[in-house]
Design a protein around this motif. Structure first.
Motif, short mmCIF file in Angstrom:
data_model
loop_
_atom_site.label_atom_id
_atom_site.label_comp_id
_atom_site.label_asym_id
_atom_site.label_seq_id
_atom_site.Cartn_x
_atom_site.Cartn_y
_atom_site.Cartn_z
N ILE A 55 2.15 4.40 -8.06
CA ILE A 55 1.55 3.32 -7.28
C ILE A 55 0.09 3.18 -7.70
O ILE A 55 -0.49 4.11 -8.28
CB ILE A 55 1.65 3.56 -5.76
CG1 ILE A 55 0.93 4.84 -5.36
CG2 ILE A 55 3.10 3.60 -5.30
CD1 ILE A 55 0.80 5.02 -3.87
N SER A 56 -0.49 2.07 -7.41
CA SER A 56 -1.87 1.79 -7.80
C SER A 56 -2.84 2.64 -6.99
O SER A 56 -2.69 2.81 -5.78
CB SER A 56 -2.18 0.32 -7.57
OG SER A 56 -3.56 0.07 -7.78
N THR A 57 -3.87 3.15 -7.65
CA THR A 57 -4.92 3.88 -6.94
C THR A 57 -5.95 2.93 -6.34
O THR A 57 -6.82 3.36 -5.59
CB THR A 57 -5.65 4.86 -7.88
OG1 THR A 57 -6.19 4.13 -8.98
CG2 THR A 57 -4.71 5.93 -8.39
N LEU A 58 -5.84 1.66 -6.65
CA LEU A 58 -6.79 0.67 -6.14
C LEU A 58 -6.40 0.14 -4.76
O LEU A 58 -7.15 -0.63 -4.17
CB LEU A 58 -6.92 -0.51 -7.12
CG LEU A 58 -7.37 -0.14 -8.53
CD1 LEU A 58 -7.40 -1.37 -9.42
CD2 LEU A 58 -8.72 0.55 -8.51
N LEU A 59 -5.24 0.56 -4.25
CA LEU A 59 -4.80 0.11 -2.93
C LEU A 59 -5.67 0.73 -1.84
O LEU A 59 -6.19 1.84 -1.99
CB LEU A 59 -3.35 0.50 -2.69
CG LEU A 59 -2.31 -0.16 -3.58
CD1 LEU A 59 -0.95 0.51 -3.39
CD2 LEU A 59 -2.22 -1.64 -3.29
N GLU A 60 -5.78 0.02 -0.75
CA GLU A 60 -6.47 0.59 0.41
C GLU A 60 -5.67 1.78 0.90
O GLU A 60 -4.44 1.82 0.80
CB GLU A 60 -6.59 -0.46 1.51
CG GLU A 60 -7.47 -1.64 1.15
CD GLU A 60 -7.50 -2.68 2.26
OE1 GLU A 60 -7.12 -2.36 3.41
OE2 GLU A 60 -7.91 -3.80 1.97
N GLU A 61 -6.34 2.77 1.48
CA GLU A 61 -5.69 4.01 1.90
C GLU A 61 -4.56 3.76 2.89
O GLU A 61 -3.49 4.37 2.79
CB GLU A 61 -6.73 4.96 2.49
CG GLU A 61 -6.32 6.40 2.46
CD GLU A 61 -6.08 6.94 1.05
OE1 GLU A 61 -5.14 7.75 0.91
OE2 GLU A 61 -6.79 6.56 0.11
N LEU A 62 -4.76 2.85 3.83
CA LEU A 62 -3.72 2.54 4.82
C LEU A 62 -2.48 1.96 4.16
O LEU A 62 -1.35 2.38 4.43
CB LEU A 62 -4.26 1.59 5.88
CG LEU A 62 -3.28 1.14 6.96
CD1 LEU A 62 -2.86 2.34 7.80
CD2 LEU A 62 -3.89 0.07 7.83
#
Length: 117
Positions: A55-62
């Motif tokens: 998954i992308s590391t740029l996603l928001e933590e939530l």
């Protein structure tokens, strides 16, 4: 700096057009571009039978936590091995190159893509 001679519109008059071009040698241009969207590996299996997905590391933590929870909830919907897909026609997943007997496959030159696109 390299000079190339090529036949252009002036060819009809018997002249060759000369151009000077700057370029990097293809052999020296093997560096990989920076990844724009770095990925984080998520193991949906166990240590003895890993089932990695990314998954992308740029996603928001939530959002990232919700996606990870969703992947774990539906991990039985994914297949990592062919034996996990009973009844699947092998013709759908196998690549075949049909070549007539007595003919050789056509070998084309390698085409380099621009690193900017």
């Amino acid at each position: 700096m390299v000079k190339f001679m090529h036949e252009g519109i002036e060819e009809q008059e018997g002249n060759l057009q000369e151009e000077e071009l700057e370029f990097a040698l293809a052999a020296l241009d093997d560096s990989l571009p920076e990844v724009e969207n770095p990925l984080q590996e998520i193991n949906l299996g166990i240590e003895e039978d890993p089932r990695p997905t990314f998954i992308s590391t740029l996603l928001e933590e939530l959002v990232k936590n919700e996606i990870i929870a969703l992947l774990h909830d539906f991990k039985d919907c994914f297949a990592w091995h062919y034996h996990e897909m009973p009844g699947l026609d092998r013709g759908l997943v196998e690549h075949k190159l049909p070549i007539k007997e007595g003919y050789l496959p056509v070998k084309q030159v390698r085409r380099r893509m621009s690193m900017e696109t």
